[in-house]
Scaffold this motif. Sequence first.
Motif, mmCIF file in Angstrom:
data_model
loop_
_atom_site.group_PDB
_atom_site.id
_atom_site.type_symbol
_atom_site.label_atom_id
_atom_site.label_comp_id
_atom_site.label_asym_id
_atom_site.label_seq_id
_atom_site.Cartn_x
_atom_site.Cartn_y
_atom_site.Cartn_z
ATOM 1 N N VAL A 51 0.862 -1.183 0.000
ATOM 2 C CA VAL A 51 0.000 0.000 0.000
ATOM 3 C C VAL A 51 0.899 1.234 0.000
ATOM 4 O O VAL A 51 1.868 1.289 0.774
ATOM 5 N N PRO A 52 0.645 2.209 -0.873
ATOM 6 C CA PRO A 52 1.507 3.396 -0.930
ATOM 7 C C PRO A 52 1.702 4.043 0.436
ATOM 8 O O PRO A 52 0.752 4.259 1.186
ATOM 9 N N GLY A 53 2.976 4.312 0.754
ATOM 10 C CA GLY A 53 3.306 4.965 2.016
ATOM 11 C C GLY A 53 3.426 4.032 3.193
ATOM 12 O O GLY A 53 3.656 4.487 4.319
ATOM 13 N N THR A 54 3.245 2.714 2.964
ATOM 14 C CA THR A 54 3.335 1.733 4.048
ATOM 15 C C THR A 54 4.115 0.518 3.545
ATOM 16 O O THR A 54 4.429 0.406 2.367
ATOM 17 N N GLY A 55 4.409 -0.378 4.454
ATOM 18 C CA GLY A 55 5.016 -1.644 4.076
ATOM 19 C C GLY A 55 4.017 -2.778 4.088
ATOM 20 O O GLY A 55 4.395 -3.955 4.039
ATOM 21 N N PHE A 56 2.721 -2.452 4.129
ATOM 22 C CA PHE A 56 1.661 -3.451 4.251
ATOM 23 C C PHE A 56 1.297 -4.004 2.887
ATOM 24 O O PHE A 56 1.229 -3.276 1.891
ATOM 25 N N SER A 57 1.021 -5.296 2.811
ATOM 26 C CA SER A 57 0.708 -5.962 1.549
ATOM 27 C C SER A 57 -0.574 -5.407 0.932
ATOM 28 O O SER A 57 -1.617 -5.307 1.597
ATOM 29 N N LEU A 58 -0.502 -5.056 -0.348
ATOM 30 C CA LEU A 58 -1.684 -4.580 -1.060
ATOM 31 C C LEU A 58 -2.725 -5.692 -1.169
ATOM 32 O O LEU A 58 -3.930 -5.427 -1.103
ATOM 33 N N PRO A 193 -6.511 1.676 -2.695
ATOM 34 C CA PRO A 193 -7.027 2.833 -1.947
ATOM 35 C C PRO A 193 -7.395 3.982 -2.883
ATOM 36 O O PRO A 193 -6.659 4.287 -3.829
ATOM 37 N N ILE A 194 -8.518 4.622 -2.620
ATOM 38 C CA ILE A 194 -8.991 5.675 -3.529
ATOM 39 C C ILE A 194 -8.269 6.988 -3.301
ATOM 40 O O ILE A 194 -8.499 7.953 -4.038
ATOM 41 N N GLY A 195 -7.377 7.067 -2.303
ATOM 42 C CA GLY A 195 -6.653 8.312 -2.044
ATOM 43 C C GLY A 195 -5.804 8.762 -3.219
ATOM 44 O O GLY A 195 -5.504 9.958 -3.356
ATOM 45 N N GLY A 196 -5.407 7.823 -4.093
ATOM 46 C CA GLY A 196 -4.611 8.180 -5.259
ATOM 47 C C GLY A 196 -5.443 8.578 -6.464
ATOM 48 O O GLY A 196 -4.880 8.929 -7.511
ATOM 49 N N PHE A 197 -6.773 8.534 -6.354
ATOM 50 C CA PHE A 197 -7.650 8.892 -7.464
ATOM 51 C C PHE A 197 -7.860 10.406 -7.506
ATOM 52 O O PHE A 197 -7.687 11.099 -6.501
ATOM 53 N N PRO A 198 -8.307 10.945 -8.648
ATOM 54 C CA PRO A 198 -8.684 12.368 -8.693
ATOM 55 C C PRO A 198 -9.786 12.657 -7.671
ATOM 56 O O PRO A 198 -10.607 11.796 -7.356
#
Length: 283
Positions: A51-58, A193-198
Amino acid sequence: MNPRAVAVRAGLSRAGIEFRQSVTNAQDLWGVLFLPVVSLVVMYMLRHNTVPGTGFSLGSQAVPGILAANVVLTGTTALALSLTLDREDGTLLRAKATPNGMIGYLVGRVVGRAGTAAAGVLIPLLPAAPLFGGLELGRVSTWVTLAWVLALGLLAVLPFGAILGSLFNSAQGMGVITLPMMLLMGISGVFYPIGGFPEWLQWTAQAFPIYWLGLGMRSAMLPDALAAAEVGQSWRHLETAGVLGVWAVAGFALAPLVLRRMARRESGSAVAARREKAMQRPM
């Protein structure tokens, strides 16, 4: 005894029978599990991505969203298809002709489909737990949160499944909602995660229950640190309950009106016309 109460009891009995048939019939069970099984296989191949910004598996992060999407599809599309097929073969007309038969019929269909949706969460979760690291299923709070989110999510989506089933005259007509449902899954944070969407796409996703059901299930199963990857860097339990509650109120206000209109239009000639049309479909 009150006739309506008798109808409700009959509906609950029917729901139990339909649920047992669904979970013991290989074809029906595969229909419920197809989406989560295929999606979990794909995400397992991506388990080493993070997951962007973490080391957790997508892959692990996507598990709750995949299960939430299956709840929405089972509660809307599958319920709508059941109602449409029952209109085609005359089941709904027979229920209409029975005193309080529509009450028993709808209770049976809705409760049975709710049980199937719950099974569609728990059954895939059993093999997913050891395959995807990081899912926190040993906490009491996990199951408490999962219970209220799942219950409220079902209340939000089931009425709209009944509404959709009232709008289409044939099972083939149901195909028009498949693409919009797939697009909605794609923008609702099911796989990413939708945080990377417009920003406009984020607001669109947050207008529908699939996003909030997925968010609530992620808050139940994932470590609290993963909230940083969500919009607002929070699990937003209050907003989850509020949005799902609004959808549930709207659905239960609208569904009876649409269902009554559908029931008034049911007749022997309408059923016969649907059967004749179905016989003319190319095999």
